[in-house]
Design an enzyme around this catalytic site. Structure first.
Site, PDB file in Angstrom:
ATOM      1  N   PRO A  31       0.902  -1.415   0.050  1.00  0.00           N
ATOM      2  CG  PRO A  31       0.140  -1.249   1.768  1.00  0.00           C
ATOM      3  CD  PRO A  31       0.231  -2.207   1.583  1.00  0.00           C
ATOM      4  CG  MET A  32       3.111   2.124  -2.167  1.00  0.00           C
ATOM      5  SD  MET A  32       4.617   2.188  -3.253  1.00  0.00           S
ATOM      6  CE  MET A  32       4.006   0.987  -4.721  1.00  0.00           C
ATOM      7  CD  GLN A  86      -2.486  -0.517   4.972  1.00  0.00           C
ATOM      8  OE1 GLN A  86      -2.526   0.655   4.438  1.00  0.00           O
ATOM      9  NE2 GLN A  86      -2.080  -1.419   5.172  1.00  0.00           N
ATOM     10  CB  CYS A 115       0.954   4.612   9.111  1.00  0.00           C
ATOM     11  SG  CYS A 115       1.655   6.244   8.184  1.00  0.00           S
ATOM     12  CE  LYS A 157       3.252  -2.667   4.941  1.00  0.00           C
ATOM     13  NZ  LYS A 157       4.222  -1.521   6.223  1.00  0.00           N
ATOM     14  CG  HIS A 185       7.982  -1.340   7.554  1.00  0.00           C
ATOM     15  ND1 HIS A 185       8.708  -1.196   6.369  1.00  0.00           N
ATOM     16  CD2 HIS A 185       9.382  -1.307   8.331  1.00  0.00           C
ATOM     17  CE1 HIS A 185       9.267  -1.004   6.084  1.00  0.00           C
ATOM     18  NE2 HIS A 185       9.928  -0.477   7.574  1.00  0.00           N
ATOM     19  CG  ASP A 217      15.773  -0.493   3.102  1.00  0.00           C
ATOM     20  OD1 ASP A 217      14.999   0.090   2.985  1.00  0.00           O
ATOM     21  OD2 ASP A 217      16.321  -0.313   4.154  1.00  0.00           O
ATOM     22  CB  ALA A 239       6.873   0.046  -0.625  1.00  0.00           C
TER      23      ALA A 239
END
EC number: 1.3.1.90
Length: 316
Positions: A31-32, A86, A115, A157, A185, A217, A239
């Site tokens: 999700p971006m 999301q 986030c 997430k 993450h 990464d 991402a």
């Protein structure tokens, strides 16, 4: 492990869990904000991306406003599946209401618990939820109590705690509540550009019986393979690596010109706003253009100017 299972997708039910049971590492578009919208999802699916997420949508706004729904979410019936929407949420019933609205159009929802942006945390969204495992558990349970589609998925997430035992506890509580899979993450809330803790993702994976997805990464297919070996994760979420090279999962080291052509065709077909259209191309061409070319290309101000430039310089 990174074999291509695209050929079998069309005959599969739209159950995201089928991907995790395929024996292949699931290749996922993250999700971006602004970027992982329908047109870009259409592009990466052409290049071996198995599963796509929408940008994060604030569930309360989505439930309250038809205008928000229309602006934040678009899909199509044919190619945009399996698709995960999301949501940012902090109340179980609001998340349930959003899930019920989206259920006919998507294959699952994901609760954003990762986030790290200040606005999200100040509103009670995102990464602050990793410190509220009982709330996360309650939200997952509530969604399952009100969604009767067994093929629909409910995932989360997260980021990690400095004390990894707290993260494992959170994940195990979410698993007990019926979460479908967990994306990790491998950084804490405070960490931005520090190295990703892949060892932490491995420990979480070894503590769970549901699928775990590694995130952080991953810039190339080789990176994805290495992270899979380091973490034993069931899926790899990317991402920025996909922004720079949407053909990454197909094994390309840099964006091929055919992918740029595909983006132009798809973006024009979808009526993608110029700024988004242009920004994607700036990312894609970062590795294949000189500094001087970037100075010219990055300040172009219209679709026609971009198309002329691509045609004159690259025959696209």
């Amino acid at each position: 492990m990174f074999g291509d299972i695209r050929e079998t997708k069309e005959c599969q039910l739209r159950d995201p869990m089928d991907l995790f049971h395929s024996g292949q590492v699931v290749k996922i578009c993250a999700p971006m904000v602004r970027y992982s919208k329908l047109a870009f999802r259409t592009l990466v699916r052409k290049y071996n991306c198995d599963l796509c997420y929408t940008p994060m949508i604030v569930a309360a706004d989505f439930v309250r406003s038809a205008k928000a729904r229309d602006s934040e979410f678009t899909t199509n019936k044919v190619g945009d599946h399996p698709l995960i929407v999301q949501f940012a949420a902090k109340e179980a019933q609001v998340l349930c209401d959003a899930a019920r609205i989206i259920c006919p159009f998507a294959d699952g929802i994901d609760l954003n618990c990762g986030c790290p942006q200040r606005w999200a945390i100040s509103e009670g969204y995102g990464a602050c939820l990793i410190n509220k495992p009982e709330l996360v558990k309650d939200m997952v349970r509530h969604v399952w109590s009100q969604i009767d589609n067994p093929k629909f998925s409910v995932s989360i997430k997260i980021r990690i705690h400095e004390d990894l035992k707290r993260t494992v506890d959170l994940c195990q509580k979410a698993e007990a509540a019926g979460v479908s899979w967990i994306t990790v993450h491998g950084r804490s809330i405070e960490e931005r550009h520090q190295p990703v803790h892949y060892d932490a993702i491995k420990i979480i994976k070894q503590s769970m019986s549901i699928p775990v997805v590694a995130n952080g990464d991953i810039k190339t297919l080789k990176d994805a393979e290495n992270v899979h070996h380091l973490t034993e994760a069931d899926g790899i979420m990317v991402a920025r690596g996909l922004l720079a090279n949407p053909a990454m999962f197909a094994g390309y080291e840099e964006t091929p010109f055919q992918c740029i052509q595909d983006w132009v065709d798809i973006a024009l077909e979808h009526g993608t706003p110029f700024t988004c259209f242009h920004h994607h191309l700036m990312y894609m061409m970062e590795q294949i253009t000189s500094k001087q070319e970037k100075k010219v290309f990055n300040v172009l101000s219209s679709t026609s100017a971009v198309l002329d430039y691509l045609n004159d310089h690259y025959g696209v």
